[in-house]
Design an enzyme around this catalytic site. Structure first.
Site: not given
Ligand code: F6P
Length: 533
Positions: A195, A201, A253-254, A339, A370, A499
């Site tokens: 965005k 990253e 973003g999400r 978030e 399990h 950040k």
């Protein structure tokens, strides 16, 4: 109101959930439907009075008013001065949506049409790499620019008939190295999804991909596309405007998989199936806007969440899809929910007086059974569980296995509710021939306290439309919970400090700068890592 809810919880907390089923209408009354989607929340300790008190929270928090403001383009993300309009991305045949007096729909539909033309050209081989038609698409993005399309690509794998789709998110070079090793640069399209187009990253991985491609391909930038709100930065990276798909700052973003960020998914499953995802989301929007609260799936899911987290004090929520292709749904929901509602102050900046949103986690069943279900059944903490069950899978010839999957999912919610009493455990041990102190000791290990709540979301099959419904259901659930808590679900200031510190630490880790000003622990770790790096 919170006090009334807490008092009601205190008064009912030891009542067996099972006893609520003395009412033959319990399962029906404490369920809601939207078409083929069924939300069953009857295996919780909620009763009519609890539900009445929770429904009153919606009025007190003016949730209907806030919901309508969101859909109308009001700037409900107050700390960033932004509207919240991911719903416009799936408003396929809806009316105009105004932001600052401007209808955003022509732009949304134009971008969708451009995405469809691009995706179709790639799928048909008309848009090709320098070594031939694209065989692989690598989406480079992180957080909301990764989790949605990745979760969707896994969920809808049976519908994938385009190039192979890969996702790179972590700055850890292991991530991109493992993906690129499997691709041919001459037939790979790299989509840089960000965005902001500043995320460390993503930018590091994008540069690495460009360098990888330039080793064999004459014009690497020609095999890049970008998904971003920052046209100036995509141009500076060298990506030509016809392969840039933009969106506006009113898409968080999400919440962004419905628009350009979904391009890799669209290329994989095709524009028609992608539109079906949008239609599923849109169907949930219509339901959320029009259904009465007591029949409204997002509102009910939110109220159950508020009941378990803020009222009963259960700090976590397990999401347990009995649908293996939803393996990334828990991770997707971690970002969506944590978030969005992981905030400590209300919209006006004052501290919250109740807990923020819960810790969300999970794994597909039956794998989780399990691994960690032991703690869910017999640990000292109560973990409300959310089961997802598809009536059928896509493997028609293996339906008998799917039925085993369903039996397991149903068994877990029943076991959580029913438990096993000490007397029942004693009888089991007696049947094995144990007596006396040894019988008592062994029996106590085999007691299940039960009375552990769960909800179940059931649907016929995980097709594109259903996936769209499910994702939008959770989005609106987050909205309702956030509105009740009075916080801003649409900013994420809590990710900033880390950040900032990472950028001060980068030159220290690289040995370009000393660690002055750092605490002794951080400085010591830097020095260890440098010595062993
Ligand atoms: O760091 C958090 C975050 O800002 C998320 O909200 C977002 O989804 C992610 O980073 C990626 O951001 P971008 O799409 O701008 O690269």
């Amino acid at each position: 109101m919170w006090n009334d809810l807490r008092a009601h919880h205190e008064a009912t907390r030891d009542r067996p959930i099972l006893s609520l089923f003395d009412d033959p209408a319990r399962a029906e009354t404490f369920s809601a439907r939207l078409g083929d989607l069924l939300l069953d929340y009857s295996k919780t300790n909620l009763d009519a009075e609890g539900l009445r008190l929770l429904l009153a929270l919606l009025d007190k928090a003016r949730v209907a008013e806030k919901r309508d403001a969101m859909f109308a383009g009001a700037k409900i993300n107050e700390t960033e001065g932004r509207a919240v309009l991911h719903t416009a991305l799936r408003n396929l045949d809806g009316g105009p949506v105004l932001v600052d007096g401007q209808d955003v729909m022509p732009g949304v539909l134009d971008t969708l049409a451009r995405m469809e033309a691009f995706a179709t050209a790639i799928r048909e081989g008309r848009e090709a790499g320098q070594g031939g038609p694209y065989t692989d698409v690598v989406n480079i993005g992180i957080g909301g620019s990764d989790l949605g399309p990745k979760m969707g690509a896994i969920a809808l794998a049976p519908y994938a008939d385009g190039p192979r789709t890969h996702f790179v998110s972590n700055v850890d070079p292991a991530d991109i190295a493992d993906v690129l090793r499997a691709c041919d640069p001459a037939t790979t399209l790299v989509i840089v999804a960000s965005k902001t187009f500043t995320t460390q990253e993503t930018m590091a991985n994008a540069q690495t991909a460009k360098a990888w491609m330039s080793q064999t391909v004459r014009d690497p930038a020609a095999q890049f596309a970008a998904l971003s709100t920052a046209g100036d930065r995509t141009a500076a990276f060298g990506i030509s405007p016809e392969r840039v798909f933009g969106f506006e700052d009113w898409v968080g973003g999400r919440y962004s998989m419905w628009g350009p960020i979904g391009l890799s998914l669209m290329i994989a499953i095709g524009p028609d199936a992608f539109r079906a995802v949008l239609r599923g989301g849109q169907a949930m929007d219509l339901h959320f806007r029009s259904a009465a609260w007591h029949e409204n799936l997002p509102a009910l899911l939110a109220l159950v969440g508020i009941w378990h987290n803020q009222v009963c004090g259960h700090a976590t929520r397990a999401v347990l899809p009995y649908d293996n292709r939803l393996s990334r749904l828990p991770a997707y929901l971690q970002q969506l929910e944590m978030e969005s509602n992981g905030k400590r102050v209300a919209m006006d900046g004052t501290p919250l007086t109740v807990d923020s949103g819960p810790v969300v986690w999970g794994e597909p069943g039956t794998n989780g059974q399990h691994a960690f279900y032991q703690l869910i059944h017999q640990g000292t903490r109560v973990i409300p569980c959310e089961f997802l069950l598809a009536a059928r899978g896509h493997e028609d010839d293996l339906h008998h296995q799917h039925q085993l999957l369903l039996a397991n999912g149903l068994a877990q919610s029943e076991a959580l509710m029913r438990g096993r009493s000490l007397d029942e455990a004693r009888a089991l041990m007696a049947a094995k021939g144990l007596t006396g102190a040894e019988l008592e000791r062994q029996a106590s290990h085999r007691v299940f306290p039960g009375n552990r709540p769960s909800t179940t979301l059931a649907y016929p099959v995980l097709d594109p439309f259903t996936l769209g419904q499910i994702v939008a259901l959770y989005e609106h659930r987050v909205f309702v919970e956030g509105a009740i808590l009075g916080l801003n679900s649409y900013d994420q200031w809590g990710v900033e400090l880390g950040k900032e510190l990472a950028s001060t630490l980068a030159p220290m880790v690289a040995g370009e700068q000393g660690t002055d000003g750092k605490d002794a622990s951080t400085a010591g770790l830097v020095s260890f890592l440098r010595a062993h790096g």
